[in-house]
Enzyme design. Structure first.
Site, PDB file in Angstrom:
ATOM      1  N   GLU A  37       0.863  -1.173   0.000  1.00  0.00           N
ATOM      2  CA  GLU A  37       0.000   0.000   0.000  1.00  0.00           C
ATOM      3  C   GLU A  37       0.907   1.232   0.000  1.00  0.00           C
ATOM      4  O   GLU A  37       1.814   1.321   0.837  1.00  0.00           O
ATOM      5  CB  GLU A  37      -0.900   0.017   1.247  1.00  0.00           C
ATOM      6  N   ARG A 263       5.969 -12.761   9.313  1.00  0.00           N
ATOM      7  CA  ARG A 263       6.590 -11.501   8.944  1.00  0.00           C
ATOM      8  C   ARG A 263       7.954 -11.389   9.601  1.00  0.00           C
ATOM      9  O   ARG A 263       8.231 -12.032  10.601  1.00  0.00           O
ATOM     10  CB  ARG A 263       5.707 -10.306   9.232  1.00  0.00           C
ATOM     11  N   LYS A 273       4.724   0.500   9.737  1.00  0.00           N
ATOM     12  CA  LYS A 273       4.693   1.747   8.975  1.00  0.00           C
ATOM     13  C   LYS A 273       4.235   2.917   9.833  1.00  0.00           C
ATOM     14  O   LYS A 273       4.765   4.012   9.726  1.00  0.00           O
ATOM     15  CB  LYS A 273       3.724   1.606   7.807  1.00  0.00           C
TER      16      LYS A 273
HETATM   17  P1  ATP Z   1       1.547  -2.245   8.285  1.00  0.00           P
HETATM   18  O1  ATP Z   1       2.960  -1.969   8.738  1.00  0.00           O
HETATM   19  O2  ATP Z   1       0.667  -1.063   8.438  1.00  0.00           O
HETATM   20  O3  ATP Z   1       1.002  -3.544   8.831  1.00  0.00           O
HETATM   21  P2  ATP Z   1       2.277  -3.546   5.896  1.00  0.00           P
HETATM   22  O4  ATP Z   1       3.704  -3.493   6.284  1.00  0.00           O
HETATM   23  O5  ATP Z   1       1.539  -4.815   5.932  1.00  0.00           O
HETATM   24  O6  ATP Z   1       1.527  -2.448   6.729  1.00  0.00           O
HETATM   25  P3  ATP Z   1       1.780  -3.425   3.055  1.00  0.00           P
HETATM   26  O7  ATP Z   1       2.025  -2.303   2.141  1.00  0.00           O
HETATM   27  O8  ATP Z   1       0.401  -3.967   3.106  1.00  0.00           O
HETATM   28  O9  ATP Z   1       2.199  -2.900   4.462  1.00  0.00           O
HETATM   29  O10 ATP Z   1       2.799  -4.600   2.744  1.00  0.00           O
HETATM   30  C1  ATP Z   1       3.030  -5.089   1.441  1.00  0.00           C
HETATM   31  C2  ATP Z   1       3.447  -6.522   1.485  1.00  0.00           C
HETATM   32  O11 ATP Z   1       4.612  -6.681   2.274  1.00  0.00           O
HETATM   33  C3  ATP Z   1       2.368  -7.377   2.120  1.00  0.00           C
HETATM   34  O12 ATP Z   1       2.198  -8.523   1.317  1.00  0.00           O
HETATM   35  C4  ATP Z   1       2.899  -7.715   3.462  1.00  0.00           C
HETATM   36  O13 ATP Z   1       2.452  -8.954   3.869  1.00  0.00           O
HETATM   37  C5  ATP Z   1       4.411  -7.676   3.251  1.00  0.00           C
HETATM   38  N1  ATP Z   1       5.087  -7.291   4.487  1.00  0.00           N
HETATM   39  C6  ATP Z   1       4.874  -6.194   5.214  1.00  0.00           C
HETATM   40  N2  ATP Z   1       5.628  -6.191   6.324  1.00  0.00           N
HETATM   41  C7  ATP Z   1       6.338  -7.337   6.307  1.00  0.00           C
HETATM   42  C8  ATP Z   1       7.314  -7.922   7.180  1.00  0.00           C
HETATM   43  N3  ATP Z   1       7.679  -7.326   8.300  1.00  0.00           N
HETATM   44  N4  ATP Z   1       7.831  -9.119   6.828  1.00  0.00           N
HETATM   45  C9  ATP Z   1       7.472  -9.702   5.685  1.00  0.00           C
HETATM   46  N5  ATP Z   1       6.575  -9.208   4.827  1.00  0.00           N
HETATM   47  C10 ATP Z   1       6.009  -8.038   5.121  1.00  0.00           C
END
Ligand code: ATP
Ligand code: MG
Length: 563
Positions: A37, A263, A273
């Site tokens: 996003e 994650r 974020k």
């Molecule tokens: P927030 O921090 O608000 O939870 P987000 O990090 O999930 O948001 P997105 O833009 O939705 O933000 O993430 C894009 C992709 O990256 C998604 O498929 C998510 O699963 C993956 N992603 C995000 N954070 C991680 C992480 N710490 N480890 C692995 N994959 C991640």
């Protein structure tokens, strides 16, 4: 594209794909996507997901789309889109012509909602937010059905059309999927799929006042793009039945499958974020690309290489349980990569003047120094030597401990790439007692090797010629937080910022060969660590270096001692 840094890994996701290929679930197609996003910059956790999704596509000869998942206008912007595109490219991945925006599907997603309403599988609900919460039930108690649940299809269609037309205030109505208010999985209790939100969207402007919810938009975006394996993080595990419910009712065949993995969390930093935005907005850091940030932009500016980040992502692998990866592992990958590729140079961070009393005043000579000790292909450079030098303050000790292998009263030491020198005298600041200058003599017979008389000189220190060296600013970075797992603290995480995470040294001296160095280029300053010319603040006349990583892991030692 094929990026083969290391042999293809195996993990439970690849096992699923192997099985799907065997059973021809999607024919021989493998199609993944990376769906950020655009409401923040990418961080090392996203890099894990990027490497996973693009890595799988490359390994199986499939495709990976870059999809901006921009269905919620709040907080989304073009700046973030551009940063994401830059960062994924920089990490080494390419999506060819498959750059997509979920907002391009708004009309189709709206039509899908209309279809659900027509099937009697969705309805317009006019409970307010508080009522909705009350009706939803709890983890232990079932929810109750909304009084609007059995609205006739025509009325639902009419209301939804008018929602879209902007006839109602935000929150007056929502569209909900009609699933099961008694489901033990709260996610399945008639989730909202559309809401009214009067907020301009950075791409669609004022066209829409209704926006789809993530759970609805995401699986349908996957379906529109014919994604086969929709890989996401573990927090969406409970949402998988909902994902399946939507695609089951709306997509005829070749449906995408959601697969969750753990994650990434890295010690001494945060990967949320919301928190990263707070760091930037409250100016705890200088921006998204502050070299202390766990963002791709920050790591790039600091001097990390994409190869090191990919190696790290390969090392940590993919699993189903959440864990905290030690920041030292990432730093280790950076060192490993830079050890191979970074040319050597000499720089003195905290200079101490050394006079070579027996070296002719007007004389200068040049030494050929190898750019890489193990790689002669990287060539040599000229390092000038003269009567006045700088050495590292730390490399002189007035009262050296027994095993000290550097300079001190009565000691001899080799200057890297040059002569052996011997201590003669020191000058101190009268007021502070600080040593401000050291007098030495050099042994002319040590130019090309050890002293011919066979005496042993064990220590080697780095140095620069005072007259020939260039002034430089060096920025030292350390971990952003003082606690291992900042996300786990109970009070405000900002209370745990490391006050020593940033130090600027302004009187550093570096060897003259660095005069023409390109912004962004990386060096090993011998005995100190890896350094990178800052892309924003450095200029040929005023060099600024970022310390990428020290040569040794001081945190590991500290942790080791504590344990
Ligand atoms: P927030 O921090 O608000 O939870 P987000 O990090 O999930 O948001 P997105 O833009 O939705 O933000 O993430 C894009 C992709 O990256 C998604 O498929 C998510 O699963 C993956 N992603 C995000 N954070 C991680 C992480 N710490 N480890 C692995 N994959 C991640
Ligand atoms: Mg997310």
């Amino acid at each position: 594209m094929t990026l083969t840094d290391s042999p293809p890994p195996t993990d439970f996701i690849r096992d699923i794909i192997d099985e799907d290929l065997r059973t021809k679930k999607h024919g021989d197609r493998v199609a993944t996507r990376f769906p950020p996003e655009p409401n923040g910059y990418l961080h090392i956790g996203h890099a894990k997901s990027v490497c996973l999704n693009f890595g799988i596509a490359a390994q199986y000869g499939g495709t990976c789309n870059l999809r901006l998942d921009d269905t919620d206008p709040s907080g989304e912007s073009l700046e973030y889109v551009e940063s994401i595109i830059t960062d994924v490219h920089w990490l080494g991945f390419d999506w060819a012509d498959r750059l997509f925006y979920a907002s391009d599907y708004f009309e189709r997603i709206y039509e899908f909602a209309v279809d659900l309403i027509k099937m009697g599988k969705a309805y317009v609900c006019s409970l307010n937010a508080d009522q909705m919460r009350e009706y939803r039930g709890t983890l232990t108690e079932p929810g109750r059905e909304s009084p609007y649940r059995n609205r006739p299809v025509d009325e639902n269609l009419d209301l939804f059309t008018r929602m879209r037309a902007g006839e109602f205030e935000d929150g007056a109505h929502v569209v909900r999927a009609k699933i099961d208010m008694a489901s033990p999985n709260v996610v399945m209790r008639d989730p909202i799929i559309y809401r009214i939100k009067r907020m301009p969207h950075y791409r669609t402007g004022d066209t829409w006042v209704v926006y789809p919810m993530y759970d609805f938009a995401h699986c349908l975006s996957d379906s529109v793009e014919k994604i086969t394996h929709s890989i996401c993080t573990l927090e969406f595990e409970n949402n998988r039945p909902l994902y399946d419910w939507f695609v089951h009712h709306l997509i005829a065949d070749d449906r995408p499958q959601q697969i969750e993995f753990a994650r990434l969390n890295v010690s001494y930093t945060i990967l949320s974020k919301r928190r990263l935005i707070e760091l930037v907005e409250k100016k705890y850091v200088t921006g998204w690309d502050d070299p202390r940030m766990p963002t791709v932009a920050g790591m790039r500016r600091r001097g990390y290489t994409p190869e090191a980040i990919r190696a790290f992502c390969a090392k940590i692998g993919v699993a189903k349980n959440d864990n905290l990866v030690d920041a030292s592992l990432l730093e280790h990958c950076v060192r490993d990569d830079l050890n191979e590729r970074a040319p050597r140079a000499m720089g003195v961070l905290r200079p101490l003047r050394v006079l070579i009393d027996n070296y002719p005043e007007a004389q200068t000579e040049e030494f050929d120094a190898p750019n890489h000790p193990q790689n002669p292909d990287m060539g040599t450079r000229k390092v000038p030597f003269s009567r006045v030098l700088y050495i590292e303050r730390e490399d002189f000790d007035e009262n050296p401990p027994k095993k000290y292998k550097r300079l001190g009263p009565g000691r001899e030491v080799r200057l890297r790439n040059a002569y052996v020198i011997k201590f003669q005298a020191m000058t101190k600041d009268e007021k502070t007692g600080e040593v401000i200058e050291v007098h030495c003599t050099y042994d002319a017979e040590t130019r090309n090797g050890p002293p011919p008389d066979g005496r042993k000189v064990e220590g080697v220190i780095h140095w620069v010629s005072a007259e020939h060296s260039l002034g430089a600013e060096v920025r030292l970075y350390d971990r952003l937080f003082t606690v291992q797992d900042p996300a786990a603290v109970e009070d405000d995480v900002m209370n745990y910022l490391n006050p020593g995470s940033f130090e600027t040294l302004v009187s550093c001296r570096v060897e003259p060969s660095l005069a023409g160095a390109q912004a962004g280029s990386r060096y090993q300053f011998e005995r100190l660590g890896y350094f990178c010319i800052d892309v924003k603040d450095s200029s040929p006349g005023a060099l600024v270096f970022n310390r990428i990583v020290p040569l040794r892991d001081s945190w590991g030692k500290i942790a080791g001692q504590a344990g």
